[in-house]
Design a protein around this motif. Structure first.
Motif, PDB file in Angstrom:
ATOM      1  N   ARG A   9      21.080  29.716  54.036  1.00 45.65           N
ATOM      2  CA  ARG A   9      22.493  30.078  54.017  1.00 45.65           C
ATOM      3  C   ARG A   9      22.747  30.963  53.008  1.00 45.65           C
ATOM      4  N   VAL A  10      24.263  31.722  52.958  1.00 43.93           N
ATOM      5  CA  VAL A  10      24.512  32.651  51.964  1.00 43.93           C
ATOM      6  C   VAL A  10      26.206  32.072  51.862  1.00 43.93           C
ATOM      7  N   LEU A  11      26.494  32.435  50.469  1.00 45.29           N
ATOM      8  CA  LEU A  11      27.884  31.982  50.081  1.00 45.29           C
ATOM      9  C   LEU A  11      28.818  32.930  49.975  1.00 45.29           C
ATOM     10  N   VAL A  12      30.054  32.722  50.948  1.00 46.62           N
ATOM     11  CA  VAL A  12      30.971  33.667  51.112  1.00 46.62           C
ATOM     12  C   VAL A  12      32.231  33.201  50.592  1.00 46.62           C
ATOM     13  N   GLN A  13      33.329  34.125  50.395  1.00 50.55           N
ATOM     14  CA  GLN A  13      34.407  33.657  49.704  1.00 50.55           C
ATOM     15  C   GLN A  13      35.627  34.220  50.736  1.00 50.55           C
ATOM     16  N   GLU A  14      36.673  33.482  51.086  1.00 49.91           N
ATOM     17  CA  GLU A  14      37.712  34.177  51.778  1.00 49.91           C
ATOM     18  C   GLU A  14      38.782  34.622  50.996  1.00 49.91           C
ATOM     19  N   LYS A  15      38.660  35.774  50.617  1.00 48.97           N
ATOM     20  CA  LYS A  15      39.107  36.342  49.128  1.00 48.97           C
ATOM     21  C   LYS A  15      40.756  36.398  49.586  1.00 48.97           C
ATOM     22  N   ALA A  16      41.467  35.472  48.621  1.00 48.71           N
ATOM     23  CA  ALA A  16      42.853  35.312  48.710  1.00 48.71           C
ATOM     24  C   ALA A  16      43.615  36.914  48.420  1.00 48.71           C
ATOM     25  N   GLY A  17      44.772  37.152  49.283  1.00 44.45           N
ATOM     26  CA  GLY A  17      45.635  38.184  48.818  1.00 44.45           C
ATOM     27  C   GLY A  17      45.215  39.450  49.278  1.00 44.45           C
ATOM     28  N   THR A  18      44.324  39.372  50.356  1.00 41.74           N
ATOM     29  CA  THR A  18      43.902  40.858  50.773  1.00 41.74           C
ATOM     30  C   THR A  18      44.736  41.529  52.087  1.00 41.74           C
ATOM     31  N   LYS A  19      44.361  42.501  52.480  1.00 42.56           N
ATOM     32  CA  LYS A  19      45.151  43.087  53.269  1.00 42.56           C
ATOM     33  C   LYS A  19      44.177  42.656  54.889  1.00 42.56           C
ATOM     34  N   CYS A  20      43.271  41.937  54.656  1.00 41.62           N
ATOM     35  CA  CYS A  20      42.453  41.341  55.717  1.00 41.62           C
ATOM     36  C   CYS A  20      42.591  39.892  55.799  1.00 41.62           C
ATOM     37  N   PRO A  21      43.418  39.091  56.066  1.00 46.05           N
ATOM     38  CA  PRO A  21      43.407  37.729  56.115  1.00 46.05           C
ATOM     39  C   PRO A  21      42.006  37.132  56.962  1.00 46.05           C
ATOM     40  N   GLY A  22      41.525  36.192  56.266  1.00 54.17           N
ATOM     41  CA  GLY A  22      40.310  35.671  56.947  1.00 54.17           C
ATOM     42  C   GLY A  22      38.934  36.453  56.681  1.00 54.17           C
ATOM     43  N   GLY A  23      39.049  37.554  55.819  1.00 53.05           N
ATOM     44  CA  GLY A  23      38.184  38.326  55.663  1.00 53.05           C
ATOM     45  C   GLY A  23      37.231  37.888  54.589  1.00 53.05           C
ATOM     46  N   LEU A  24      36.001  38.069  54.860  1.00 47.49           N
ATOM     47  CA  LEU A  24      34.939  37.330  53.727  1.00 47.49           C
ATOM     48  C   LEU A  24      34.242  38.382  52.892  1.00 47.49           C
ATOM     49  N   VAL A  25      33.987  37.822  51.724  1.00 49.20           N
ATOM     50  CA  VAL A  25      33.397  38.839  50.696  1.00 49.20           C
ATOM     51  C   VAL A  25      32.453  37.989  50.024  1.00 49.20           C
ATOM     52  N   PHE A  26      31.586  38.408  49.136  1.00 52.68           N
ATOM     53  CA  PHE A  26      30.602  37.622  48.121  1.00 52.68           C
ATOM     54  C   PHE A  26      31.552  37.594  46.864  1.00 52.68           C
ATOM     55  N   PRO A  27      31.336  36.358  46.195  1.00 51.67           N
ATOM     56  CA  PRO A  27      32.091  36.322  45.001  1.00 51.67           C
ATOM     57  C   PRO A  27      31.745  37.203  43.743  1.00 51.67           C
ATOM     58  N   GLY A  28      32.608  37.605  43.007  1.00 50.06           N
ATOM     59  CA  GLY A  28      32.386  38.391  41.889  1.00 50.06           C
ATOM     60  C   GLY A  28      33.877  38.484  41.036  1.00 50.06           C
ATOM     61  N   GLY A  29      33.783  39.546  40.115  1.00 44.96           N
ATOM     62  CA  GLY A  29      34.832  39.789  39.202  1.00 44.96           C
ATOM     63  C   GLY A  29      34.721  40.787  38.272  1.00 44.96           C
ATOM     64  N   HIS A  30      35.228  40.707  37.178  1.00 41.60           N
ATOM     65  CA  HIS A  30      35.241  41.689  36.033  1.00 41.60           C
ATOM     66  C   HIS A  30      34.626  41.271  34.804  1.00 41.60           C
ATOM     67  N   VAL A  31      34.087  42.262  34.068  1.00 44.73           N
ATOM     68  CA  VAL A  31      33.494  41.880  32.855  1.00 44.73           C
ATOM     69  C   VAL A  31      34.377  41.974  31.591  1.00 44.73           C
ATOM     70  N   GLU A  32      34.575  40.778  30.899  1.00 42.41           N
ATOM     71  CA  GLU A  32      35.554  40.671  29.924  1.00 42.41           C
ATOM     72  C   GLU A  32      35.110  41.377  28.592  1.00 42.41           C
ATOM     73  N   ARG A  33      35.920  41.721  27.639  1.00 41.46           N
ATOM     74  CA  ARG A  33      35.544  42.198  26.415  1.00 41.46           C
ATOM     75  C   ARG A  33      34.420  41.582  25.524  1.00 41.46           C
ATOM     76  N   GLY A  34      33.356  42.273  25.052  1.00 41.79           N
ATOM     77  CA  GLY A  34      32.339  41.650  24.278  1.00 41.79           C
ATOM     78  C   GLY A  34      31.294  40.700  25.299  1.00 41.79           C
ATOM     79  N   GLU A  35      31.310  40.806  26.597  1.00 42.48           N
ATOM     80  CA  GLU A  35      30.618  39.976  27.319  1.00 42.48           C
ATOM     81  C   GLU A  35      29.383  40.851  27.888  1.00 42.48           C
ATOM     82  N   SER A  36      28.369  40.442  28.128  1.00 51.97           N
ATOM     83  CA  SER A  36      27.218  41.244  28.671  1.00 51.97           C
ATOM     84  C   SER A  36      27.538  41.123  30.376  1.00 51.97           C
ATOM     85  N   LEU A  37      26.785  42.019  30.999  1.00 44.91           N
ATOM     86  CA  LEU A  37      26.926  42.006  32.342  1.00 44.91           C
ATOM     87  C   LEU A  37      26.529  40.863  33.151  1.00 44.91           C
ATOM     88  N   THR A  38      25.528  40.353  32.432  1.00 41.04           N
ATOM     89  CA  THR A  38      24.682  39.165  33.072  1.00 41.04           C
ATOM     90  C   THR A  38      25.532  37.711  32.893  1.00 41.04           C
TER      91      THR A  38
END
Length: 141
Positions: A9-38
């Motif tokens: 299996r693979v984990l997917v996310q039905e991303k809220a607030g997109t122009k493509c209702p029901g569209g699936l992505v792989f989860p992720g986000g942004h880097v916060e100040r002072g935070e490493s990429l990992t």
């Protein structure tokens, strides 16, 4: 962005607030100040899915030139090491799909091209820009 997977299996996310209702992505986000990429990918996956991931490996990136000329870069990670209970967040519903179903689901935002990066060593970059008034993208090795 992180591809969280196991043998079946693979984990997917039905991303809220997109122009493509029901569209699936792989989860992720942004880097916060002072935070490493990992650390950022570990935190984002925990916030968006409830799972704690371990040993996320960088495997490529996607990037594009924005209208103001700045470049936006999305780092791509993957891991098959995780624990915890899957939970939805304000970012959207998360759930597992079978690998065999990946080509039949509604993946959006160049997720199919990113699978080429996640699943092989042939490509490491997905770059897109506006050409002739249209967004054009290409995979690069």
């Amino acid at each position: 962005m992180c591809l969280v997977y196991n043998e079946n299996r693979v984990l997917v996310q039905e991303k809220a607030g997109t122009k493509c209702p029901g569209g699936l992505v792989f989860p992720g986000g942004h880097v916060e100040r002072g935070e490493s990429l990992t650390d950022s990918v570990i935190r984002e996956i925990k916030e968006e899915t409830g799972l704690t991931i371990y040993n996320p490996k960088p495997c490529g990136f996607k990037n594009w030139i924005q209208e103001d000329g700045s470049r936006y870069i999305v780092l791509l990670y993957k891991t098959n090491r995780y624990e915890g209970e899957l939970n939805d967040s304000g970012e959207g519903k998360v759930f597992w799909i079978e690998w065999e179903d990946v080509n039949r689901v509604n993946l959006i935002w160049n997720m199919r091209e990113l699978l080429e990066i996640f699943n092989s060593d042939k490509y490491s970059e997905f770059f897109f820009k506006i050409e002739n008034g249209q967004w054009e993208g290409r995979l690069l090795g």
